[in-house]
Design an enzyme around this catalytic site. Structure first.
Site, PDB file in Angstrom:
ATOM      1  N   HIS A  59      38.237  35.969  27.527  1.00 13.30           N
ATOM      2  CA  HIS A  59      37.158  36.115  26.550  1.00 13.30           C
ATOM      3  C   HIS A  59      37.338  35.202  25.346  1.00 13.30           C
ATOM      4  O   HIS A  59      36.843  35.487  24.257  1.00 13.30           O
ATOM      5  CB  HIS A  59      37.057  37.577  26.094  1.00 13.30           C
ATOM      6  CG  HIS A  59      36.714  38.529  27.192  1.00 13.30           C
ATOM      7  ND1 HIS A  59      36.857  39.899  27.078  1.00 13.30           N
ATOM      8  CD2 HIS A  59      36.230  38.313  28.444  1.00 13.30           C
ATOM      9  CE1 HIS A  59      36.474  40.473  28.205  1.00 13.30           C
ATOM     10  NE2 HIS A  59      36.097  39.533  29.053  1.00 13.30           N
ATOM     11  N   GLU A 106      31.940  33.125  37.123  1.00 21.25           N
ATOM     12  CA  GLU A 106      33.148  32.567  36.515  1.00 21.25           C
ATOM     13  C   GLU A 106      33.880  31.728  37.562  1.00 21.25           C
ATOM     14  O   GLU A 106      34.061  32.159  38.698  1.00 21.25           O
ATOM     15  CB  GLU A 106      34.043  33.693  35.982  1.00 21.25           C
ATOM     16  CG  GLU A 106      33.324  34.548  34.947  1.00 21.25           C
ATOM     17  CD  GLU A 106      34.104  35.783  34.522  1.00 21.25           C
ATOM     18  OE1 GLU A 106      35.323  35.861  34.826  1.00 21.25           O
ATOM     19  OE2 GLU A 106      33.504  36.671  33.897  1.00 21.25           O
ATOM     20  N   GLU A 162      37.415  39.483  40.600  1.00 21.06           N
ATOM     21  CA  GLU A 162      37.726  38.399  39.671  1.00 21.06           C
ATOM     22  C   GLU A 162      39.226  38.357  39.322  1.00 21.06           C
ATOM     23  O   GLU A 162      39.610  38.649  38.189  1.00 21.06           O
ATOM     24  CB  GLU A 162      36.892  38.517  38.400  1.00 21.06           C
ATOM     25  CG  GLU A 162      36.887  39.883  37.732  1.00 21.06           C
ATOM     26  CD  GLU A 162      36.085  39.892  36.446  1.00 21.06           C
ATOM     27  OE1 GLU A 162      36.293  39.006  35.594  1.00 21.06           O
ATOM     28  OE2 GLU A 162      35.238  40.797  36.302  1.00 21.06           O
TER      29      GLU A 162
END
Length: 400
Positions: free
Chosen positions: A230, A260, A356
């Site tokens: 982040h 992503e 992820e």
């Protein structure tokens, strides 16, 4: 002049993200839970639950907002600064409170709940100050924390939600390709991020001409900035051989999706390639595990074992995936559906979850940087459906 504590200001036509029946279905399930627990009224204060049950995504700017649900009413409570917009974007009724007298907000809430009732509230959102005011104004007979109940409901997506999420995932792919096209040595992170954001906002406006447009964003990180998932965008200029992290996040009617990917500028060194390929392999292995009957904890342990066998587990930084729906980087989360060791939720058809895996290799170590792949999967009756289309891995994502 007679100044009211609250009033109704309704003008224009209602425009909602979903058909009215979708909201009726959500409220019917909620009211059944309320009846079973003896709850007379729910006072929702979070952006995610107000949006989920009404369609209205508020902009607080320091002011309190709410959705009050009883067995017969669903009423959003909004500030006068928003005029009739909350009513136009709410499934049910709307009351506007005035600010000439402090706590008119709670007087408006009381007008719907009544005093001395059993009140459902969100213990994970209501501040101590507002909790005290609720007790003072509503004088509840009892309170019940409904945050866990509503979270479980939001984890199971309707057909309408899945259709929206599928479209959102396609928008994320559009942003991904725009980011890829903007990458070259010497370009700043911020310039690449803006290319992806602009492409997504144009695509959203094309697909959803009646929506409200806000909150879509891109995190595009390079070099050492890839170490955290982040980390915000900076003005760092890309260099040949840099590891990159592409993150596109379209927001449509409060619904979040993401793409992503790991990339490299022009070339990738052997040590980095080895770690990247291992993370891609973990990504593919993890996706194969997402099926009905699997628990979040079991999936996590299997991926942990996969990394441990390759001496990479020490580089893992967080869980391997999470739910999708009404959530954002600044509101909402369905924490009961995350791929972590401490979550025992069992996957069921209709859930939507990401895979992820991320490895962060420290600076000064061969192959340093943050590696992350991210796909969105719908749990089906027999397995899963991957609704992310942008390719992952070295073959497509070494950008020359």
């Amino acid at each position: 002049m007679d100044r009211p504590e609250f009033y109704r200001f309704h003008q224009g036509e209602k425009t909602l993200p979903f058909e009215p029946q979708e909201y009726q279905n959500r409220l019917t399930r909620l009211r059944a839970e309320m009846k079973a627990r003896g709850i007379d009224a729910c006072v929702f204060t979070s952006m995610h639950n107000v949006a989920y049950y009404s369609g209205f995504l508020y902009c607080a700017f320091g002011r309190p907002y709410a959705l009050v649900v009883t067995q017969t009413e669903d009423v959003t409570i909004s500030a006068g600064i928003d005029a009739a917009q909350p009513w136009r974007r709410s499934h049910g009724d709307n009351i506007t409170y005035t600010d000439w007298q402090r706590n008119n907000y709670w007087r408006a809430v009381l007008s719907v709940t009544g005093a001395g009732k059993t009140i459902g509230r969100e213990a994970d959102h209501l501040t101590l100050t507002q909790c005290d005011l609720m007790d003072s104004f509503l004088s509840p007979k009892a309170t019940v924390d409904v945050a866990p109940i509503t979270m479980r409901q939001r984890m199971h997506k309707s057909a309408a939600e899945i259709a929206l999420i599928r479209s959102c995932a396609q928008v994320a792919d559009v942003g991904g390709y725009a980011v890829r096209d903007a990458i070259k040595a010497g370009t700043r992170e911020i310039d690449v991020a803006m290319a992806g954001r602009n492409a997504m906002e144009l695509e959203i406006a094309k697909r959803f001409p009646d929506a409200e447009y806000r909150d879509t964003w891109v995190w595009f990180q390079s070099g050492i900035n890839t170490d955290g998932a982040h980390n915000p965008v900076t003005g760092r200029a890309l260099q040949r051989g840099d590891i990159l992290s592409l993150n596109t996040f379209p927001m449509i009617s409060a619904y979040y999706t993401a793409l992503e990917r790991t990339l490299f500028v022009e070339t990738v060194d052997p040590a980095s390639l080895k770690i990247w390929e291992a993370n891609v392999a973990a990504h593919e292995f993890g996706m194969s595990l997402l099926k009905p009957g699997a628990s979040c904890a079991d999936v996590t342990e299997q991926i942990n074992t996969f990394f441990a066998e390759r001496d990479l587990l020490q580089y893992r930084t967080f869980g391997y995936g999470h739910s999708f729906g009404v959530l954002s980087h600044y509101y909402g989360r369905e924490a009961g559906l995350e791929l972590r060791e401490d979550i025992d939720t069992v996957l069921k058809p209709g859930m939507v979850i990401s895979m992820e895996p991320m490895l962060t290799v420290p600076e000064g170590t061969l192959g340093s940087g943050g590696y992350r792949e991210h796909d969105i999967l719908i749990i089906t009756e027999n397995g899963n459906e991957n609704i992310t289309s942008y390719p992952y891995g070295p073959e497509f994502n070494v950008i020359s």
